[in-house]
Design a protein around this motif. Sequence first.
Motif, PDB file in Angstrom:
ATOM      1  N   LEU A 373       0.829  -1.213   0.000  1.00  0.00           N
ATOM      2  CA  LEU A 373       0.000   0.000   0.000  1.00  0.00           C
ATOM      3  C   LEU A 373       0.861   1.259   0.000  1.00  0.00           C
ATOM      4  O   LEU A 373       0.589   2.211  -0.746  1.00  0.00           O
ATOM      5  N   GLY A 374       1.918   1.284   0.819  1.00  0.00           N
ATOM      6  CA  GLY A 374       2.787   2.454   0.864  1.00  0.00           C
ATOM      7  C   GLY A 374       3.568   2.645  -0.422  1.00  0.00           C
ATOM      8  O   GLY A 374       3.637   3.764  -0.964  1.00  0.00           O
ATOM      9  N   GLY A 375       4.135   1.555  -0.945  1.00  0.00           N
ATOM     10  CA  GLY A 375       4.938   1.657  -2.163  1.00  0.00           C
ATOM     11  C   GLY A 375       4.120   2.050  -3.375  1.00  0.00           C
ATOM     12  O   GLY A 375       4.515   2.915  -4.160  1.00  0.00           O
ATOM     13  N   VAL A 376       2.954   1.435  -3.539  1.00  0.00           N
ATOM     14  CA  VAL A 376       2.124   1.741  -4.709  1.00  0.00           C
ATOM     15  C   VAL A 376       1.570   3.163  -4.611  1.00  0.00           C
ATOM     16  O   VAL A 376       1.396   3.847  -5.627  1.00  0.00           O
ATOM     17  N   SER A 377       1.306   3.642  -3.399  1.00  0.00           N
ATOM     18  CA  SER A 377       0.875   5.039  -3.240  1.00  0.00           C
ATOM     19  C   SER A 377       1.955   5.985  -3.749  1.00  0.00           C
ATOM     20  O   SER A 377       1.656   6.983  -4.438  1.00  0.00           O
ATOM     21  N   GLY A 378       3.209   5.684  -3.437  1.00  0.00           N
ATOM     22  CA  GLY A 378       4.307   6.483  -3.970  1.00  0.00           C
ATOM     23  C   GLY A 378       4.399   6.402  -5.479  1.00  0.00           C
ATOM     24  O   GLY A 378       4.705   7.402  -6.159  1.00  0.00           O
ATOM     25  N   MET A 379       4.117   5.230  -6.052  1.00  0.00           N
ATOM     26  CA  MET A 379       4.119   5.085  -7.512  1.00  0.00           C
ATOM     27  C   MET A 379       3.038   5.946  -8.152  1.00  0.00           C
ATOM     28  O   MET A 379       3.253   6.544  -9.212  1.00  0.00           O
ATOM     29  N   VAL A 380       1.860   6.010  -7.519  1.00  0.00           N
ATOM     30  CA  VAL A 380       0.764   6.839  -8.048  1.00  0.00           C
ATOM     31  C   VAL A 380       1.217   8.299  -8.136  1.00  0.00           C
ATOM     32  O   VAL A 380       1.053   8.961  -9.173  1.00  0.00           O
ATOM     33  N   ILE A 381       1.806   8.802  -7.052  1.00  0.00           N
ATOM     34  CA  ILE A 381       2.275  10.192  -7.032  1.00  0.00           C
ATOM     35  C   ILE A 381       3.312  10.421  -8.123  1.00  0.00           C
ATOM     36  O   ILE A 381       3.255  11.411  -8.869  1.00  0.00           O
ATOM     37  N   SER A 382       4.267   9.504  -8.243  1.00  0.00           N
ATOM     38  CA  SER A 382       5.340   9.687  -9.222  1.00  0.00           C
ATOM     39  C   SER A 382       4.820   9.641 -10.658  1.00  0.00           C
ATOM     40  O   SER A 382       5.286  10.398 -11.523  1.00  0.00           O
ATOM     41  N   LEU A 383       3.843   8.767 -10.943  1.00  0.00           N
ATOM     42  CA  LEU A 383       3.310   8.672 -12.302  1.00  0.00           C
ATOM     43  C   LEU A 383       2.560   9.949 -12.694  1.00  0.00           C
ATOM     44  O   LEU A 383       2.681  10.425 -13.832  1.00  0.00           O
ATOM     45  N   PHE A 384       1.803  10.519 -11.769  1.00  0.00           N
ATOM     46  CA  PHE A 384       1.105  11.765 -12.082  1.00  0.00           C
ATOM     47  C   PHE A 384       2.085  12.937 -12.205  1.00  0.00           C
ATOM     48  O   PHE A 384       1.878  13.845 -13.012  1.00  0.00           O
ATOM     49  N   LEU A 385       3.175  12.896 -11.429  1.00  0.00           N
ATOM     50  CA  LEU A 385       4.215  13.916 -11.599  1.00  0.00           C
ATOM     51  C   LEU A 385       4.884  13.798 -12.965  1.00  0.00           C
ATOM     52  O   LEU A 385       5.136  14.814 -13.634  1.00  0.00           O
ATOM     53  N   LEU A 386       5.177  12.566 -13.402  1.00  0.00           N
ATOM     54  CA  LEU A 386       5.784  12.370 -14.717  1.00  0.00           C
ATOM     55  C   LEU A 386       4.848  12.823 -15.830  1.00  0.00           C
ATOM     56  O   LEU A 386       5.269  13.476 -16.797  1.00  0.00           O
ATOM     57  N   GLY A 387       3.559  12.472 -15.712  1.00  0.00           N
ATOM     58  CA  GLY A 387       2.589  12.917 -16.705  1.00  0.00           C
ATOM     59  C   GLY A 387       2.505  14.430 -16.760  1.00  0.00           C
ATOM     60  O   GLY A 387       2.470  15.030 -17.849  1.00  0.00           O
ATOM     61  N   SER A 388       2.501  15.083 -15.598  1.00  0.00           N
ATOM     62  CA  SER A 388       2.435  16.549 -15.551  1.00  0.00           C
ATOM     63  C   SER A 388       3.693  17.173 -16.140  1.00  0.00           C
ATOM     64  O   SER A 388       3.631  18.217 -16.810  1.00  0.00           O
ATOM     65  N   TYR A 389       4.841  16.548 -15.918  1.00  0.00           N
ATOM     66  CA  TYR A 389       6.090  17.063 -16.492  1.00  0.00           C
ATOM     67  C   TYR A 389       6.009  17.111 -18.009  1.00  0.00           C
ATOM     68  O   TYR A 389       6.360  18.111 -18.637  1.00  0.00           O
ATOM     69  N   TYR A 390       5.544  16.036 -18.628  1.00  0.00           N
ATOM     70  CA  TYR A 390       5.512  15.984 -20.093  1.00  0.00           C
ATOM     71  C   TYR A 390       4.387  16.831 -20.685  1.00  0.00           C
ATOM     72  O   TYR A 390       4.452  17.218 -21.851  1.00  0.00           O
ATOM     73  N   LEU A 461      -1.153   9.116 -28.066  1.00  0.00           N
ATOM     74  CA  LEU A 461      -1.658   9.951 -26.980  1.00  0.00           C
ATOM     75  C   LEU A 461      -0.643  10.954 -26.442  1.00  0.00           C
ATOM     76  O   LEU A 461      -1.026  11.957 -25.846  1.00  0.00           O
ATOM     77  N   GLY A 462       0.636  10.665 -26.638  1.00  0.00           N
ATOM     78  CA  GLY A 462       1.676  11.478 -26.026  1.00  0.00           C
ATOM     79  C   GLY A 462       2.113  10.870 -24.703  1.00  0.00           C
ATOM     80  O   GLY A 462       1.316  10.215 -24.008  1.00  0.00           O
ATOM     81  N   ALA A 463       3.375  11.102 -24.330  1.00  0.00           N
ATOM     82  CA  ALA A 463       3.929  10.478 -23.127  1.00  0.00           C
ATOM     83  C   ALA A 463       3.173  10.901 -21.872  1.00  0.00           C
ATOM     84  O   ALA A 463       2.937  10.086 -20.971  1.00  0.00           O
ATOM     85  N   GLY A 464       2.766  12.175 -21.785  1.00  0.00           N
ATOM     86  CA  GLY A 464       2.089  12.660 -20.587  1.00  0.00           C
ATOM     87  C   GLY A 464       0.806  11.918 -20.301  1.00  0.00           C
ATOM     88  O   GLY A 464       0.556  11.488 -19.162  1.00  0.00           O
ATOM     89  N   ILE A 465      -0.043  11.748 -21.325  1.00  0.00           N
ATOM     90  CA  ILE A 465      -1.316  11.036 -21.146  1.00  0.00           C
ATOM     91  C   ILE A 465      -1.078   9.577 -20.790  1.00  0.00           C
ATOM     92  O   ILE A 465      -1.779   9.008 -19.937  1.00  0.00           O
ATOM     93  N   VAL A 466      -0.060   8.966 -21.414  1.00  0.00           N
ATOM     94  CA  VAL A 466       0.226   7.559 -21.118  1.00  0.00           C
ATOM     95  C   VAL A 466       0.597   7.391 -19.650  1.00  0.00           C
ATOM     96  O   VAL A 466       0.132   6.459 -18.975  1.00  0.00           O
ATOM     97  N   PHE A 467       1.411   8.304 -19.127  1.00  0.00           N
ATOM     98  CA  PHE A 467       1.778   8.206 -17.715  1.00  0.00           C
ATOM     99  C   PHE A 467       0.570   8.460 -16.813  1.00  0.00           C
ATOM    100  O   PHE A 467       0.460   7.854 -15.738  1.00  0.00           O
ATOM    101  N   TYR A 468      -0.341   9.341 -17.214  1.00  0.00           N
ATOM    102  CA  TYR A 468      -1.583   9.527 -16.453  1.00  0.00           C
ATOM    103  C   TYR A 468      -2.407   8.231 -16.441  1.00  0.00           C
ATOM    104  O   TYR A 468      -2.998   7.860 -15.419  1.00  0.00           O
ATOM    105  N   VAL A 469      -2.459   7.552 -17.581  1.00  0.00           N
ATOM    106  CA  VAL A 469      -3.186   6.282 -17.654  1.00  0.00           C
ATOM    107  C   VAL A 469      -2.563   5.269 -16.700  1.00  0.00           C
ATOM    108  O   VAL A 469      -3.268   4.564 -15.952  1.00  0.00           O
ATOM    109  N   PHE A 470      -1.227   5.196 -16.697  1.00  0.00           N
ATOM    110  CA  PHE A 470      -0.557   4.298 -15.762  1.00  0.00           C
ATOM    111  C   PHE A 470      -0.885   4.684 -14.318  1.00  0.00           C
ATOM    112  O   PHE A 470      -1.029   3.823 -13.443  1.00  0.00           O
ATOM    113  N   GLY A 471      -0.995   5.990 -14.048  1.00  0.00           N
ATOM    114  CA  GLY A 471      -1.339   6.456 -12.707  1.00  0.00           C
ATOM    115  C   GLY A 471      -2.718   5.992 -12.281  1.00  0.00           C
ATOM    116  O   GLY A 471      -2.925   5.574 -11.127  1.00  0.00           O
ATOM    117  N   VAL A 472      -3.684   6.074 -13.197  1.00  0.00           N
ATOM    118  CA  VAL A 472      -5.042   5.602 -12.899  1.00  0.00           C
ATOM    119  C   VAL A 472      -5.032   4.093 -12.633  1.00  0.00           C
ATOM    120  O   VAL A 472      -5.687   3.601 -11.697  1.00  0.00           O
TER     121      VAL A 472
END
Length: 501
Positions: A373-390, A461-472
């Motif tokens: 739960l803790g690790g995957v929560s961190g992954m969610v944050i990082s994926l949305f940060l990566l999507g926002s970066y792109y 879709l572009g890298a940003g949207i793909v990372f958002y999809v991974f975040g979801v």
Amino acid sequence: MASDHEQPGLSSLGKVGRSSGEIGPEHEPLVNGIHTSESYSASAAILPFLFPALGGLLYGYDIGATSCATISIESATLSGISWYDLSSVEVGLITSGSLYGALIGSVLAFNIADFLGRRRELIMASIMYLVGALVTAFAPNLVVMVIGRFVYGIGIGLAMHAAPMYIAETAPSQIRGVLISLKEFFIVLGMVAGYGIGSLLVETVSGWRYMYGASTPLAVIMGIGMCWLPASPRWLLLRAIQGKGNMQELRETAVCCLCRLRGQSIGDSASQHVDEILTELSYVGEEKEVTLGEIFHGKCLKAMIIGAGLVLFQQITGQPSVLYYAASILQSAGFSAASDATRVSILLGLLKLIMTGVAVVVVDRLGRRPLLLGGVSGMVISLFLLGSYYLFLDDLAAIAVVALLLYVGCYQLSFGPIGWLMISEVFPLRLRGRGLSVAVLVNFGANALVTFAFSPLKAWLGAGIVFYVFGVIAILSLVFIFFIVPETKGLTLEEIEVKCL
């Protein structure tokens, strides 16, 4: 050499339990934490972990070495071959050949695992590793090289199926989580070794041959070690209660195997411990051999959902894709090492190694669910940060670097080691061989799908949207873990079957 001791004669175990797997009140202590203390010698527990874990190290080494070998083999001056001018499809066959072999290995494991036993399956895996590495290293042309990669991949599929089973079934319950998580540590260690050896040989003529050939000594050590180790006592007892051998002989062999696995500290309690396992297995209905249809019913179905679900989310939350972008992210942040993909890979490999080590240290203290739960929560944050970066923050490269490191670290705290740990624990013994083969097949199949689909999705879709999809998807995996995945810390494998399924 230890024998897997398969006897053609039949014997029966008295039907002292309920076929439904319910535990009578008079026998509840067996699955209620009241057992003969599992005494063991730390030195005796090392080798039953080490030799199977070499299968994971060889898998990781192949990942690291191949990333460097493809650079070497495409060089007109350093490849040492006349067929260096490879198309993207041909390079893809080299890089993914072992992955497709692993898929076939997983299918083979479904049919032969319970017949061969965990030990002999690992011996077969070491042979596939050795033959595949030699064929690849001495390949005179592309076709032979791809065949070698495919054979090596079959070894990966068999090893990644049998190693966690053997470790789970032979390890003392007090340190089972640590040992199975250490197998993931060995995979990452192999990746770092592959990157390191590859970087040393990438400027050598025909360096790719040496990169692949370097794995052969470890394959030989793994094979010899598995020939020396005893069979899994639980596998022997499963065959006994299913009438696939002489009950008394298999029981005595299981006692001898357990004594070798635990060392002198187990004393005279080995026989009592084997009898406890036999009683528990008979009461949870292990005397019935699992059928294909039964896999999708009752507690077998629940175990399949937990195991296959974890390894599916392990891949479709974007791990291959995030690593694909690692070099460009670090380069945009001004790291000079990012110009050298091999050095970037080593840097990330060391981070993965450190974080996996942290998971190994705390998994049997904190438990499986908190880490997931803790690790995957961190992954969610990082994926949305990566999507926002792109999409929006392309002038803030530091955010991308932090997100990348956060993702890699959190993955190695959660899905990396805990996914493999859970699938080795959660399946009932009679389903474990086939269940794990399905889980490994799902793992490698999802890996191949994500790797194949990422480039088309990025273009569409572009890298940003793909990372958002991974975040979801990562959020969905959190829901799955919270409501479906049980805590198995401190439980014996038989207790997990009764209490968690």
